[in-house]
Write a protein that holds these residues in place. Sequence first.
Motif, PDB file in Angstrom:
ATOM      1  N   GLN A  16      18.946  41.324  -7.509  1.00  0.00           N
ATOM      2  CA  GLN A  16      18.833  42.250  -8.631  1.00  0.00           C
ATOM      3  C   GLN A  16      19.812  41.921  -9.765  1.00  0.00           C
ATOM      4  O   GLN A  16      19.410  41.853 -10.932  1.00  0.00           O
ATOM      5  CB  GLN A  16      19.036  43.684  -8.152  1.00  0.00           C
ATOM      6  N   GLY A  54      15.186  44.318 -14.666  1.00  0.00           N
ATOM      7  CA  GLY A  54      16.252  45.309 -14.750  1.00  0.00           C
ATOM      8  C   GLY A  54      16.228  46.375 -13.678  1.00  0.00           C
ATOM      9  O   GLY A  54      17.237  47.033 -13.437  1.00  0.00           O
ATOM     10  N   ARG A 108      18.489  40.804 -13.456  1.00  0.00           N
ATOM     11  CA  ARG A 108      18.839  41.625 -14.623  1.00  0.00           C
ATOM     12  C   ARG A 108      19.518  40.790 -15.703  1.00  0.00           C
ATOM     13  O   ARG A 108      19.289  40.994 -16.893  1.00  0.00           O
ATOM     14  CB  ARG A 108      19.755  42.772 -14.195  1.00  0.00           C
ATOM     15  N   PRO A 168      16.229  41.096 -18.578  1.00  0.00           N
ATOM     16  CA  PRO A 168      16.647  42.508 -18.638  1.00  0.00           C
ATOM     17  C   PRO A 168      15.487  43.493 -18.566  1.00  0.00           C
ATOM     18  O   PRO A 168      15.652  44.589 -18.007  1.00  0.00           O
ATOM     19  CB  PRO A 168      17.360  42.594 -19.994  1.00  0.00           C
ATOM     20  N   ARG A 169      14.339  43.130 -19.106  1.00  0.00           N
ATOM     21  CA  ARG A 169      13.209  44.068 -19.098  1.00  0.00           C
ATOM     22  C   ARG A 169      12.483  44.027 -17.753  1.00  0.00           C
ATOM     23  O   ARG A 169      12.400  45.039 -17.058  1.00  0.00           O
ATOM     24  CB  ARG A 169      12.225  43.736 -20.219  1.00  0.00           C
TER      25      ARG A 169
END
Length: 260
Positions: free
Chosen positions: A158, A170, A162, A166-167
């Motif tokens: 994770q 995330g 991320r 990020p999108r």
Amino acid sequence: AGGTRYSLRGTLHMLHYLLQAPLHPCDGCQQRFDYFASLHRDRAAAIAQYQPLRRHPSLFGTAARWRREWLSADARAALESRGGGGGLRSHLVEVSPEVFAFPLLREECCAMLVEEVDSYLASGLKAARPNSMNQYGLVLNEVGMEALFDSLLETVLQPIARACFPREGGGLDRHHSFVVQYAAGKDLGLDMHTDDSDVTFNICLGRDFEGAGLSVCGDMGDSAHRHFTYRHTHRVGHCLMHLGRRRHGADDITAGERIN
């Protein structure tokens, strides 16, 4: 004051009835519920039957956790780096736009996982195949390793996802963890496809092999989605990370066996 009175016995009787009844009583629903209940029973039975045959008990059970020492030194340094996601991302190699390669697992960890997969497949117990395309492999969640890979997702994958996506990466909250096998007499390769995932982590576990690279094209939906962009050479313990919508395919293996 007046009003309806409910007994504990009556309430429990109604609850029992509701739990037995279909959740949505339309045509075909009960058959679907029965089908998934059967899958769950098969899964629980396989996990229980394999328990005395486990080679590495630390990989199994609801309390299983991913150990830091199973990660490569580079992966540990990346996760411990300061400066937030930018610092972590600087430890990864962007081999093609939005395609990252990096050493993730120690070879000893890879060997341990391969040994456990070999042991399960040799047991004769029912083996859930990874997907509709690969005929050889094993879904690790279905043999009792789900909690272990929950931990890997939360503590390792994770943060990496991320930092790079990020999108899409995330908020990863579930996983489909499996191994695939490529060898003569088994699957040799895999045609171009996309994955049913937000982010894919493709980790080579072994063994000795020749060929069996990974060809990468563009993202599905883009005008250049069929254009070749990168060919990855697998190395034991190394991970290739990309978005699930990135088109990719496994080149044919020419010798040995590859397990990812």
